[in-house]
Motif scaffolding. Structure first.
Motif, PDB file in Angstrom:
ATOM      1  N   ASN A 183      39.420  49.223  50.555  1.00  0.00           N
ATOM      2  CA  ASN A 183      40.479  48.530  49.810  1.00  0.00           C
ATOM      3  C   ASN A 183      40.276  48.625  48.291  1.00  0.00           C
ATOM      4  O   ASN A 183      39.291  49.793  47.773  1.00  0.00           O
ATOM      5  N   VAL A 185      41.172  46.912  44.185  1.00  0.00           N
ATOM      6  CA  VAL A 185      41.839  46.137  42.949  1.00  0.00           C
ATOM      7  C   VAL A 185      42.271  46.962  42.183  1.00  0.00           C
ATOM      8  O   VAL A 185      41.943  47.915  41.563  1.00  0.00           O
ATOM      9  N   PRO A 226      37.055  39.230  43.040  1.00  0.00           N
ATOM     10  CA  PRO A 226      37.945  39.719  44.087  1.00  0.00           C
ATOM     11  C   PRO A 226      37.037  40.735  45.098  1.00  0.00           C
ATOM     12  O   PRO A 226      37.225  41.000  45.947  1.00  0.00           O
ATOM     13  N   LEU A 243      44.549  44.647  45.728  1.00  0.00           N
ATOM     14  CA  LEU A 243      44.943  43.495  45.179  1.00  0.00           C
ATOM     15  C   LEU A 243      45.244  43.616  43.754  1.00  0.00           C
ATOM     16  O   LEU A 243      44.379  44.165  42.963  1.00  0.00           O
TER      17      LEU A 243
END
Length: 252
Positions: A183, A185, A226, A243
């Motif tokens: 993932n 950010v 996060p 994100l």
């Protein structure tokens, strides 16, 4: 059981001696992970690792030159020797060399892609090879809102961050079979040493704030928290996601 806890996890953060990287290392450690600080400057890394240990966090510094694949691979192996099986990688190391697109030099172009994209890819590769043997892992890339919007004078930086965001998706799909989650950010302007000069200029600061609906500049902790979430079991069904931590910039 707290799904946000990271007890027993071993994390490596690249570019961990200042700014967002330092905040990520601290937050991961506070959540229970043992943390390796990947750094070029071993003295700075040793100082930061000692500060974390003084705060009760199991931390070590490892030599890691993100422009050298050999150094990256050695660093990942060193983490496993010093702390144990690597389970979390945070690709934070990166930089920008602002210039109008018509004036970008090939050396600056290559340096940004070599660090921001190539370095992150091969760090991910080295970590994933270890993680795959154990069937679990989490890789988190520190991208930027610049991967979604154009910033004047930052064309190459924007391109590298867009590449990192798409790389996140590609690796997430390919490595899902190994239960490795990937993932990212994407922060807006964050208050760090590298942005200090810009943010101290009132006109520049006001211009930035006018673009951010929340009307505030981010702090490193706004990114680190996060990252902890993405590293934890609370995000067990998240992979290939980015994100946005941009105060609403890209929503306008």
């Amino acid at each position: 059981m707290n799904p946000f806890a990271l007890k027993g996890e071993i994390a490596l953060v690249t570019g961990a001696t200042r700014g967002i990287g330092r905040a990520c290392a601290k937050a991961l450690g506070e959540a229970g992970a043992a943390v390796a600080l990947g750094c070029r400057d071993m003295q700075a890394g040793a100082d930061e690792a000692q500060a974390l240990r003084d705060a009760g966090i199991n931390a070590v510094a490892v030599q890691m030159d993100m422009m050298s694949i050999e150094s990256i691979e050695q660093a990942v192996s060193m983490v496993e020797t010093e702390l144990g099986p690597l389970s979390v990688l945070v690709n934070n190391a990166g930089h920008s060399r602002p210039a109008p697109a018509m004036e970008v030099k090939t050396g600056d172009y290559d340096a940004m892609f070599d660090l921001n994209v190539k370095g992150a890819f091969f760090a991910s590769q080295a970590a994933a090879r270890k993680m795959a043997t154990r069937g679990r892992g989490s890789i988190i890339n520190i991208a930027s809102q610049a991967g979604f919007v154009a910033l004047d004078g930052e064309s190459i930086y924007c391109m590298t961050k867009a590449a990192m965001i798409h790389m996140t998706q590609c690796l997430a799909v390919e490595w899902a079979q190994h239960h490795i989650r990937v993932n990212a950010v994407a922060p807006t302007f964050i208050r760090t040493d590298s942005t200090k000069g810009w943010l101290e200029n009132e006109a520049t600061r006001n211009s930035l704030l006018a673009r951010i609906p929340l009307r505030q500049i981010g702090e490193p902790e706004n990114v680190a928290e996060p990252v902890v979430f993405l590293a934890s079991n609370a995000a067990a069904m998240m992979t290939g996601a980015t994100l946005k931590i941009d105060g609403g910039w890209t929503a306008v």
